[in-house]
Design a protein around this motif. Structure first.
Motif, PDB file in Angstrom:
ATOM      1  N   LYS A  70     -48.246  37.861  38.414  1.00  0.00           N
ATOM      2  CA  LYS A  70     -48.118  36.452  38.804  1.00  0.00           C
ATOM      3  C   LYS A  70     -48.432  36.262  40.278  1.00  0.00           C
ATOM      4  N   SER A  71     -47.947  37.162  41.121  1.00  0.00           N
ATOM      5  CA  SER A  71     -48.238  37.053  42.550  1.00  0.00           C
ATOM      6  C   SER A  71     -49.734  37.146  42.820  1.00  0.00           C
ATOM      7  N   PHE A  72     -50.411  38.021  42.073  1.00  0.00           N
ATOM      8  CA  PHE A  72     -51.856  38.179  42.248  1.00  0.00           C
ATOM      9  C   PHE A  72     -52.607  36.934  41.785  1.00  0.00           C
ATOM     10  N   THR A  73     -52.292  36.421  40.616  1.00  0.00           N
ATOM     11  CA  THR A  73     -53.005  35.237  40.115  1.00  0.00           C
ATOM     12  C   THR A  73     -52.745  34.009  40.978  1.00  0.00           C
ATOM     13  N   ASP A  74     -51.599  33.973  41.646  1.00  0.00           N
ATOM     14  CA  ASP A  74     -51.305  32.840  42.533  1.00  0.00           C
ATOM     15  C   ASP A  74     -52.230  32.813  43.739  1.00  0.00           C
ATOM     16  N   THR A  75     -52.887  33.929  44.034  1.00  0.00           N
ATOM     17  CA  THR A  75     -53.804  33.969  45.180  1.00  0.00           C
ATOM     18  C   THR A  75     -55.221  33.536  44.810  1.00  0.00           C
ATOM     19  N   PHE A  76     -55.493  33.339  43.525  1.00  0.00           N
ATOM     20  CA  PHE A  76     -56.857  32.986  43.097  1.00  0.00           C
ATOM     21  C   PHE A  76     -57.308  31.669  43.727  1.00  0.00           C
ATOM     22  N   ASP A  77     -58.543  31.656  44.161  1.00  0.00           N
ATOM     23  CA  ASP A  77     -59.179  30.417  44.643  1.00  0.00           C
ATOM     24  C   ASP A  77     -59.803  29.732  43.424  1.00  0.00           C
ATOM     25  N   THR A  78     -58.956  29.304  42.514  1.00  0.00           N
ATOM     26  CA  THR A  78     -59.387  28.872  41.177  1.00  0.00           C
ATOM     27  C   THR A  78     -60.491  27.825  41.209  1.00  0.00           C
ATOM     28  N   PHE A  79     -60.407  26.879  42.120  1.00  0.00           N
ATOM     29  CA  PHE A  79     -61.375  25.782  42.146  1.00  0.00           C
ATOM     30  C   PHE A  79     -62.416  25.930  43.257  1.00  0.00           C
ATOM     31  N   GLN A 110     -61.865  33.578  41.053  1.00  0.00           N
ATOM     32  CA  GLN A 110     -61.580  34.906  40.503  1.00  0.00           C
ATOM     33  C   GLN A 110     -62.762  35.535  39.778  1.00  0.00           C
ATOM     34  N   PHE A 111     -63.724  34.736  39.325  1.00  0.00           N
ATOM     35  CA  PHE A 111     -64.905  35.304  38.682  1.00  0.00           C
ATOM     36  C   PHE A 111     -65.934  35.730  39.733  1.00  0.00           C
ATOM     37  N   VAL A 112     -66.149  34.910  40.724  1.00  0.00           N
ATOM     38  CA  VAL A 112     -67.058  35.276  41.809  1.00  0.00           C
ATOM     39  C   VAL A 112     -66.562  36.532  42.536  1.00  0.00           C
ATOM     40  N   GLN A 113     -65.250  36.620  42.709  1.00  0.00           N
ATOM     41  CA  GLN A 113     -64.656  37.750  43.431  1.00  0.00           C
ATOM     42  C   GLN A 113     -64.388  38.967  42.540  1.00  0.00           C
ATOM     43  N   ASN A 114     -64.738  38.849  41.261  1.00  0.00           N
ATOM     44  CA  ASN A 114     -64.498  39.938  40.292  1.00  0.00           C
ATOM     45  C   ASN A 114     -63.029  40.371  40.268  1.00  0.00           C
ATOM     46  N   PRO A 123     -52.165  44.664  42.122  1.00  0.00           N
ATOM     47  CA  PRO A 123     -53.396  44.421  41.353  1.00  0.00           C
ATOM     48  C   PRO A 123     -54.557  43.988  42.247  1.00  0.00           C
ATOM     49  N   ALA A 124     -55.745  44.509  41.935  1.00  0.00           N
ATOM     50  CA  ALA A 124     -56.967  44.106  42.638  1.00  0.00           C
ATOM     51  C   ALA A 124     -57.948  43.463  41.662  1.00  0.00           C
ATOM     52  N   THR A 125     -57.958  43.935  40.426  1.00  0.00           N
ATOM     53  CA  THR A 125     -58.759  43.346  39.347  1.00  0.00           C
ATOM     54  C   THR A 125     -57.937  43.405  38.064  1.00  0.00           C
ATOM     55  N   VAL A 135     -61.057  39.272  37.842  1.00  0.00           N
ATOM     56  CA  VAL A 135     -60.695  39.313  36.426  1.00  0.00           C
ATOM     57  C   VAL A 135     -61.873  39.844  35.608  1.00  0.00           C
ATOM     58  N   GLY A 136     -61.534  40.551  34.537  1.00  0.00           N
ATOM     59  CA  GLY A 136     -62.563  40.971  33.594  1.00  0.00           C
ATOM     60  C   GLY A 136     -62.706  39.945  32.480  1.00  0.00           C
ATOM     61  N   ALA A 137     -61.605  39.269  32.174  1.00  0.00           N
ATOM     62  CA  ALA A 137     -61.600  38.222  31.159  1.00  0.00           C
ATOM     63  C   ALA A 137     -60.399  37.328  31.445  1.00  0.00           C
ATOM     64  N   GLN A 138     -60.499  36.074  31.018  1.00  0.00           N
ATOM     65  CA  GLN A 138     -59.406  35.128  31.306  1.00  0.00           C
ATOM     66  C   GLN A 138     -59.371  34.026  30.258  1.00  0.00           C
ATOM     67  N   VAL A 139     -58.178  33.729  29.777  1.00  0.00           N
ATOM     68  CA  VAL A 139     -58.007  32.541  28.940  1.00  0.00           C
ATOM     69  C   VAL A 139     -58.213  31.320  29.820  1.00  0.00           C
ATOM     70  N   ALA A 140     -59.046  30.386  29.374  1.00  0.00           N
ATOM     71  CA  ALA A 140     -59.332  29.199  30.180  1.00  0.00           C
ATOM     72  C   ALA A 140     -59.616  28.013  29.268  1.00  0.00           C
ATOM     73  N   ALA A 141     -59.160  26.846  29.675  1.00  0.00           N
ATOM     74  CA  ALA A 141     -59.409  25.618  28.920  1.00  0.00           C
ATOM     75  C   ALA A 141     -60.860  25.189  29.089  1.00  0.00           C
ATOM     76  N   GLN A 142     -61.301  24.293  28.222  1.00  0.00           N
ATOM     77  CA  GLN A 142     -62.714  23.907  28.162  1.00  0.00           C
ATOM     78  C   GLN A 142     -63.231  23.318  29.461  1.00  0.00           C
ATOM     79  N   TRP A 143     -62.360  22.713  30.268  1.00  0.00           N
ATOM     80  CA  TRP A 143     -62.844  22.093  31.503  1.00  0.00           C
ATOM     81  C   TRP A 143     -63.254  23.121  32.560  1.00  0.00           C
ATOM     82  N   TYR A 144     -62.784  24.381  32.426  1.00  0.00           N
ATOM     83  CA  TYR A 144     -63.019  25.324  33.517  1.00  0.00           C
ATOM     84  C   TYR A 144     -64.485  25.712  33.714  1.00  0.00           C
ATOM     85  N   PRO A 145     -65.324  25.785  32.672  1.00  0.00           N
ATOM     86  CA  PRO A 145     -66.746  26.029  32.932  1.00  0.00           C
ATOM     87  C   PRO A 145     -67.370  25.000  33.875  1.00  0.00           C
TER      88      PRO A 145
END
Length: 456
Positions: free
Chosen positions: A257-266, A271-275, A198-200, A277-287
């Motif tokens: 799972k292997s792909f999402t484990d590489t995300f620089d989440t914080f 994953q949004f800056v790097q495009n 996976p790339a996106t 993901v097109g959409a992602q479930v996220a808790a309220q704190w993530y914005p």
């Protein structure tokens, strides 16, 4: 607040320690002060919680101390630890109030290790379902009694990366969990791979991180009316089957799972800056995490929807409990109530706003306290237009779904049940078991944990 709270010890160890304390399941407790609460408090209060308190936590602690001006407050500001908790309860070093994840509450209630707080609420003129969201109260209600003072509530929604979506010709309406065919079509349009890697992702469903959302959010039932786990309820299969279709459409769960484990989440290469993901479930704190990069992003958000198309959410959070053997239970409960009243949250919001003002470009996304009154007051006072319409719409979406929360319920097997559900999801998504069989196996293990805690 910006991190999901994880259990610090294995649930199996917790259960063994609970049994070893020799405490029975007396709902009213057996301590000398059990079940007795007074609004007039004095003496010394021993609390345990607020490890590494941030600006919000410090402001709340200062406010609460003023409300209990005649009380000497001593705080053990370390993380909750189940082994440490039961060890302290077996000795004479018993705190008067303890901060812990809401999933622990029914476990300790069933063992008679904590007190029901109904009389505390009455003494302090607090009506739980008026102060907190009904779903939040449901998390700490066991056998029709409320056992904790809840705090915080970060409901998940779906954040949209409009850059990826626009390029693929996908609209906001296409990201609809109530319409699997439409959702899967949108995923396929956005998904990209380098070879078989996976790339996106078209959609990151947080496959094993939001198990409650993918079960109860889609009509499932994880806990029965008596607190017994019901992981094998037929209604839980639907969400897991849909989730498997989503991960299968994106290389399969292992590669996903292997792909999402590489995300620089914080980080700045998230994953949004790097495009990624097109959409992602996220808790309220993530914005809050994304706000420093808002000018680099084109975002929007939509709610997670149940099978009928109505917005739904399922959140986690923490709480305060009063041990059965607490020496000053009245002060313990009153302190917890002071920490969660309107004044406390206003003080916290003031502190957070001051912090953000010192960071140019920061966006105030509000505080999600677990209480609708303070949430609205904070939004009205501090959440102002940022100049980024998309980001503001993301913030609004979380406020709009807060009232659509659904409690999973409370069970004495809380932590173990959650782990077994995660195991079932993993097995089913990998294809090593069918969703039905995976949930059935998880139910057996969860019931064993339930029996260990309740004595059968």
């Amino acid at each position: 607040m910006k991190k999901r709270r994880a259990a610090l010890v294995a649930a199996g160890v917790t259960f063994a320690l609970l049994v070893s304390t020799g405490c029975g399941g007396d709902d009213e407790g057996t301590g000398a002060n059990a079940g007795t609460f007074d609004a007039n408090v004095s003496g010394t209060l021993k609390a345990w919680g607020f490890n590494n308190a941030d600006d919000v936590g410090k402001a709340r602690l200062e406010y609460a101390a003023k409300q209990l001006s005649g009380v000497k407050i001593e705080i053990d500001q370390t993380n909750f630890d189940a082994q440490k908790f039961t060890t302290r309860l077996a000795s004479d070093d018993v705190p008067d109030v303890v901060q812990m994840d809401r999933e622990f509450v029914a476990t300790y209630a069933a063992q008679g290790l904590i007190q029901t707080l109904d009389k505390c609420f009455t003494a302090n003129n607090v009506t739980p379902k008026q102060r907190w969201y009904e779903s939040v109260v449901g998390d700490v209600t066991y056998k029709d009694q409320v056992w904790a003072v809840p705090q915080f509530y970060q409901p998940p929604a779906i954040i949209l990366n409009k850059t990826v979506m626009d390029a693929a010709g996908v609209t906001d309406a296409d990201i609809d969990t109530s319409n699997p065919d439409k959702l899967l079509s949108a995923i396929q349009k956005m998904y990209k791979a380098n070879g078989d890697v996976p790339a996106t992702l078209g959609f990151d469903p947080q496959a094993t991180g939001q198990t409650y959302l993918w079960t109860v959010g889609l009509g499932g039932k994880l806990i029965g009316d008596n607190g017994q786990p019901t992981l094998d309820d037929p209604s839980n299969v639907y969400g897991l089957e849909l989730l498997k279709k989503i991960t299968d459409a994106q290389g399969g769960f292992a590669k996903y799972k292997s792909f999402t484990d590489t995300f620089d989440t914080f980080g700045e290469k998230n994953q949004f800056v790097q495009n990624q993901v097109g959409a992602q479930v996220a808790a309220q704190w993530y914005p809050n995490v994304l706000s420093p990069y808002a000018t680099k992003l084109k975002l929007a958000a939509v709610p997670f929807k149940d099978k009928s198309g109505k917005p739904i959410t399922a959140a986690y959070g923490t709480s305060f409990v009063v041990p059965t053997k607490a020496k000053n239970p009245s002060a313990g409960c009153k302190w917890a109530l002071a920490l969660t009243d309107d004044g406390s949250w206003n003080a916290a919001a003031e502190a957070r706003n001051t912090t953000l003002q010192g960071k140019p470009g920061s966006i105030n996304t509000g505080l999600f306290t677990g209480s609708p009154g303070p949430d609205k007051a904070i939004r009205d006072k501090f959440v102002k237009p940022s100049g980024n319409a998309g980001f503001d719409q993301v913030i609004s979406t979380y406020y709009e779904i807060a009232g659509a929360g659904k409690s999973v319920g409370a069970t004495p097997a809380g932590q173990q049940m959650k782990q077994e559900l995660t195991n079932a999801f993993t097995a089913a998504l990998l294809g090593s078991k069918s969703p039905k069989d995976a949930l059935a196996d998880a139910q057996k293990n969860a019931m064993n944990a339930y029996k260990n805690v309740t004595g059968g």
